[in-house]
Write an enzyme that holds these catalytic residues in place. Structure first.
Site, PDB file in Angstrom:
ATOM      1  N   ILE A   1       0.866  -1.168   0.000  1.00 46.02           N
ATOM      2  CA  ILE A   1       0.000   0.000   0.000  1.00 46.02           C
ATOM      3  C   ILE A   1       0.911   1.230   0.000  1.00 46.02           C
ATOM      4  O   ILE A   1       2.073   1.152   0.395  1.00 46.02           O
ATOM      5  CB  ILE A   1      -0.976   0.029   1.206  1.00 46.02           C
ATOM      6  CG1 ILE A   1      -0.219  -0.078   2.546  1.00 46.02           C
ATOM      7  CG2 ILE A   1      -1.995  -1.082   1.104  1.00 46.02           C
ATOM      8  CD1 ILE A   1      -1.147  -0.037   3.758  1.00 46.02           C
ATOM      9  N   ASP A   2       0.395   2.332  -0.487  1.00 47.14           N
ATOM     10  CA  ASP A   2       1.205   3.537  -0.644  1.00 47.14           C
ATOM     11  C   ASP A   2       1.803   4.004   0.683  1.00 47.14           C
ATOM     12  O   ASP A   2       1.243   3.755   1.761  1.00 47.14           O
ATOM     13  CB  ASP A   2       0.357   4.682  -1.216  1.00 47.14           C
ATOM     14  CG  ASP A   2      -0.135   4.403  -2.612  1.00 47.14           C
ATOM     15  OD1 ASP A   2       0.452   3.554  -3.298  1.00 47.14           O
ATOM     16  OD2 ASP A   2      -1.125   5.054  -3.016  1.00 47.14           O
ATOM     17  N   LYS A   3       2.888   4.743   0.576  1.00 40.24           N
ATOM     18  CA  LYS A   3       3.534   5.330   1.752  1.00 40.24           C
ATOM     19  C   LYS A   3       2.550   6.118   2.602  1.00 40.24           C
ATOM     20  O   LYS A   3       2.499   5.967   3.822  1.00 40.24           O
ATOM     21  CB  LYS A   3       4.682   6.237   1.307  1.00 40.24           C
ATOM     22  CG  LYS A   3       5.325   7.036   2.434  1.00 40.24           C
ATOM     23  CD  LYS A   3       6.381   7.989   1.897  1.00 40.24           C
ATOM     24  CE  LYS A   3       6.963   8.857   3.009  1.00 40.24           C
ATOM     25  NZ  LYS A   3       7.988   9.807   2.489  1.00 40.24           N
TER      26      LYS A   3
END
Length: 307
Positions: free
Chosen positions: A139-141
Site C-alpha cells: 500500500i502507498d507510503k
C-alpha cells in the site's frame, strides 16, 4: 539488462534526448543518469548511438539498454510495529501513514521490511527477492492500514495466488471531494502509466490493465463524502486514480487531487481498514479490521462540526 523504448511525441520535437528520457522514465532515470547511459552508448536511435545533445524529431524511437542495479539487501531495524495477527506462516500489521513498505530509491531504510526483518528475526519469504522479503502486496507510503506478509515461501505462493484471482477481501475507507447522488456505485477502467507524466497513473482508453473499484457512501458532509471502497483488482494507485477520474479525488492527495491541496489531512485521507484471506496453511478464512486512525477521525470530526 532491461530494455526501455520511447517514441518521441510532437511536443518532444527539438528537445534534447537526455531531457526527454529523464521525463519519460522518471522512476528509472534522472537526467544525469540518462546522460551516463548515452555516454556509454546504451541509448540508440534507429540502431545508432546518440549524444546527450541529440535533438529529437516526432516519431523518433529511442531504445535504452538499462543495466540492472545491484540490489541492496535491507537490514533489520528495531522499528515499532502494530501487529494485528501473527503465526508461523503469516503476519498481519497495521501500517502507519508515512511508512514505506520496502526499500527503494530515496527510502533506503526505515521501511516496513526493515521492521519485519527485526521482528521476525529474518524468517520471511524470499520469493520476491532479498530486497523485498515477505512482501506479497503493498500500500502507498501515505496510505495507512492493514497489510499481510508471508513468513514462508509456501505461504507466499498461496497468498499471491489469492491476490492474482482477486479473492482477497480489501476494504478501504476514504474521504473524497464532492457529493454523490446514489449510495452505491463503481468505477471500471484500465489503469496504466500517464501518457505524458510518467510519475502518475491514469485511466486509459487503450492499454493498461483492467481495474474495478466499487464504493458505498458512509457519510455526507459539505463538500466531502466518506466512502468505503472495495477493490476487485489491485492496480497501482487504483483507488486514487479511479475516484479522481470521476471527479472525486481523495482529500489531501497532492498527485491526483486539485492543485491547491488541503493540508489538514497531513497527506491523503485513505485507510486500508479491512483485510480478509484464506489462511495458507489452515485453509480457514480470516478477516481483520482496523480502527480508523486519528488523522482520519480528526478530519471527519471537523467536517461534522462544519456540516
Amino acid at each position: 539488462m532491461k530494455i526501455l523504448e520511447y517514441t518521441a511525441l510532437p511536443e518532444d520535437a527539438g528537445c534534447r534526448a537526455d531531457a526527454v528520457l529523464a521525463q519519460a522514465f522518471a522512476q528509472q532515470l534522472t537526467r544525469s543518469g540518462a546522460q551516463q547511459l548515452i555516454a556509454q552508448g546504451l541509448v540508440q536511435r534507429a540502431g545508432r548511438s546518440i549524444t546527450k545533445s541529440t535533438k529529437l524529431q516526432t516519431g523518433d524511437v529511442l531504445t535504452v539498454s538499462l543495466p540492472e542495479p545491484e540490489p541492496d539487501v535491507p537490514q533489520p531495524q528495531d522499528i515499532p510495529l502494530e501487529i494485528v495477527y501473527e503465526d508461523d506462516a503469516v503476519i498481519v500489521v497495521n501500517k502507519p501513514k508515512g511508512m514505506v513498505v520496502h526499500p527503494a530509491a530515496g527510502n533506503a531504510d526505515g521501511t516496513l521490511v526493515n521492521a519485519l526483518l527485526h521482528h521476525c528475526k529474518g524468517k520471511l519469504s524470499r520469493l520476491n527477492g532479498e530486497e523485498r522479503p515477505g512482501i506479497v502486496h503493498r500500500i502507498d507510503k501515505d496510505t495507512s492500514g492493514l497489510l499481510v506478509a508471508a513468513k514462508t515461501d509456501q505461504a507466499h505462493q498461496v497468498l499471491a495466488q489469492q491476490f492474482a484471482v482477486h479473492s482477497i477481501t480489501r476494504v478501504y475507507h476514504t474521504i473524497v471531494y464532492g457529493g454523490f447522488r446514489e449510495d452505491d456505485g463503481f468505477v471500471e477502467g484500465n489503469i496504466g502509466r500517464h501518457p505524458v507524466d510518467r510519475k502518475r497513473m491514469a485511466v486509459l482508453a487503450q492499454g493498461g490493465k483492467y481495474a474495478y473499484t466499487s464504493y458505498h457512501v458512509e457519510a455526507r458532509y459539505e463538500g466531502f463524502t466518506h466512502l468505503s471502497v472495495r477493490l476487485k483488482t489491485g492496480r497501482t494507485h487504483q483507488i486514487r486514480v479511479h475516484l479522481s477520474s470521476i471527479g472525486h479525488p481523495v482529500a489531501g492527495d497532492a498527485v491526483y487531487g486539485p492543485k491547491k491541496v488541503i493540508t489538514r489531512t497531513n497527506g491523503q485521507c485513505l485507510h486500508a481498514k479491512t483485510l480478509g484471506f484464506v489462511h495458507p496453511v489452515t485453509q480457514e478464512y480470516m478477516e481483520f479490521d482496523s480502527a480508523l486512525p486519528e488523522y482520519f477521525t480528526a478530519f471527519e470530526s471537523r467536517l461534522k462540526r462544519e456540516f
